[in-house]
Design an enzyme around this catalytic site. Structure first.
Site, PDB file in Angstrom:
ATOM      1  CB  CYS A 129      31.622 -65.483  17.613  1.00 48.91           C
ATOM      2  SG  CYS A 129      33.114 -64.640  17.069  1.00 48.91           S
ATOM      3  CD  GLU A 185      37.895 -69.888  15.242  1.00 52.19           C
ATOM      4  OE1 GLU A 185      37.315 -69.797  16.347  1.00 52.19           O
ATOM      5  OE2 GLU A 185      39.128 -69.786  15.124  1.00 52.19           O
TER       6      GLU A 185
END
Ligand code: NAD
Length: 478
Positions: free
Chosen positions: A286, A252
């Protein structure tokens, strides 16, 4: 090697710190990014500790995997209860070390999400799949444990992202060795201590240390799968290193999420959701909205509506209840954000608000900043700024906006904002990202798979897909 102390009261900051801190004179001092004051001393683990932890995890994994899904789910639910019992203490440690305020979508929200993700992972059904059942025979697909999972996390949502890695791994019968970011080790050690009041010995171990310890975990032959959340650059290093042991990976990585405001959107109505899509966790997220494309017909109205919302969101020390925005977590990030805004200003962009950091105050506070009339190729748009800044780019042609949104080599999230849902969905279908939200941004849900495309990584977290990604598919055919 485990981080728990069962005799201490882990519901208070004092009790949590007593359980996890390195002895006086040892460890690394962690400073509050809002005040510069000492939060505590994080113990530092070496590679020898890692070998011992992996051996312990391997041993513990046999009996953990032998338990039923129902038993492991029961323990995940009890772990969620423990997190809830310690919620205020955990939120305070997190707020002081990471900098995020207690209120708003920040520290208390993050601790609440930890309990929520544990419960959701306990609840999913994962049944054997019958693939063939006819006169030719039978074939069944099941998901069995991978073994020992190594987990490495970032500093922006240290507790929540750790739980994203730990909860599905444990549910599927794996044990976990977790290395938190060197910027936020105390938060994750505190969470680990709380979880370990409930979990059997050796099932979850938290080892704090520098990036080198993460590299050693990645290369370790006793680790079967690595879950990594962090920058694209580190993800690439991990992928190279994992080749030697052919470790399974979930990556990720970084993003630079685009949002497109369609001509039929109502600026006043969407401004607050847009604001939080971009400024959640003071922009250090993010899948936050990091560049906004607005049609020229709405441009000034959208800019003004965003300014109006931003002006009423207080920024300050996390433990002060009124604040909903905090400092950048570290000096390095502060310098990146300040440099990118300077580039925008030098490129002729119009600073709608912010952009001028107050000098001579403690803490890495960068003011909430909205930037208009900026070119799409300015660095503030094309790079992941990861701070409380939003560049707003004007477009006249929707095709151009879609091309700009898809024009980078990352693709974590994206969003489309408009009144006609069908039109918004048609645009959403053309955006290159793991998730495209409509009239919201960054809203993750433990039931809905999440992951990136392009250099934002691969592999899925959350939902049953997330459970499968920390398991090995095993077919039996007869
Ligand atoms: P980072 O890559 O600098 O560090 C992440 C972790 O990797 C830390 O624990 C670090 O110690 C460790 N590490 C460093 N070098 C290593 C190596 N060679 N091998 C193994 N581990 C190593 O990332 P960061 O600055 O902490 O986090 C911010 C970044 O994370 C941003 O790019 C953000 O977009 C991304 N992020 C992505 C997601 C997602 O779900 N896609 C979520 C949160 C953050």
């Amino acid at each position: 090697m485990t981080t728990e102390t069962t005799t201490t009261d882990l519901t208070t900051v004092k009790g949590l710190m007593a359980a996890i801190e390195a002895p006086e004179g040892q460890g690394v001092e962690m400073m509050d990014p809002a005040t510069g004051k000492l939060v505590g001393r994080a113990p530092q683990r070496a590679e020898a500790d890692l070998d011992e932890a992996v051996a312990t995890a391997r041993e513990a994994q046999r009996s953990w995997a032998a338990r039923s899904h129902a038993e492991r789910s029961e323990l995940l639910n009890r772990a969620a209860d423990a997190v809830e019992d310690s919620a205020e203490g955990l939120a305070a440690v997190l707020s002081r070390e990471q900098g995020k305020p207690l209120n708003g979508p920040n520290a208390r929200f993050e601790v609440g999400a930890c309990a929520g993700w544990l419960r959701a992972n306990a609840a999913f059904e994962i049944e054997p799949e019958v693939l063939v059942d006819d006169e030719s025979g039978k074939a069944v697909l099941e998901y069995v444990p991978v073994g020992v999972v190594g987990a490495i996390g970032p500093w922006n949502w240290p507790m929540m992202i750790s739980i994203w890695q730990v909860a599905p791994s444990l549910r599927m019968g794996n044990t976990v060795v977790l290395k938190p970011s060197e910027y936020t080790p105390l938060s994750v050690l505190a969470l680990g201590a709380v979880l370990n009041q409930v979990l059997p010995e050796g099932v979850l171990q938290v080892l704090a240390g520098p990036g080198e310890l993460g590299a050693a975990l990645t290369a370790h032959p006793g680790v079967d799968k690595l879950m990594f959340t962090g920058s694209t650059k580190t993800g690439q290093a991990i992928m190279r290193s994992a080749a030697d042991t052919l470790k399974r990976l979930t990556l990720e990585l970084g993003g630079n999420d685009a949002g497109i405001v369609l001509p039929d959107a109502d600026p006043e109505a969407i401004a607050e959701d847009l604001f939080w899509g971009a400024f959640i966790n003071t922009g250090q997220t993010c899948a936050a909205l990091k560049r906004l494309y607005v049609h020229e017909s709405q441009y000034e109205a959208m800019c003004q509506a965003l300014v109006k919302v931003a002006q009423r969101m207080p920024m300050g020390v996390g433990l002060e209840e009124e604040n909903v925005l905090g400092p950048l977590q570290n000096r390095q990030q502060y310098d990146i954000v300040a440099g990118l805004v300077e580039d925008a200003r030098n490129g002729g962009a119009r600073i709608l608000m912010g952009g001028d950091p107050v000098q001579d105050q403690p803490g890495y506070f960068y003011p909430t900043t909205l930037v208009a009339d900026i070119d799409n190729d300015n660095r503030l748009v094309s790079q992941e700024q990861f701070g409380p800044v939003l560049p707003i780019v004007r477009y006249t042609d929707l095709e151009q906006a879609i091309a700009w949104a898809n024009g980078l080599d990352v693709g974590l999230g994206s969003s489309v904002w408009g009144t006609d849902l069908e039109a918004a969905r048609a645009v959403a279908a053309r955006l290159q990202a793991g998730t495209t939200w409509i009239n919201k941004h960054g809203a993750v849900d433990p039931r809905v798979p999440f992951g990136g495309v392009k250099k934002s990584g691969y592999g899925l977290e959350f939902g049953v897909e997330g459970l499968k990604s920390v398991a090995l598919p095993k077919v039996t055919s007869w």
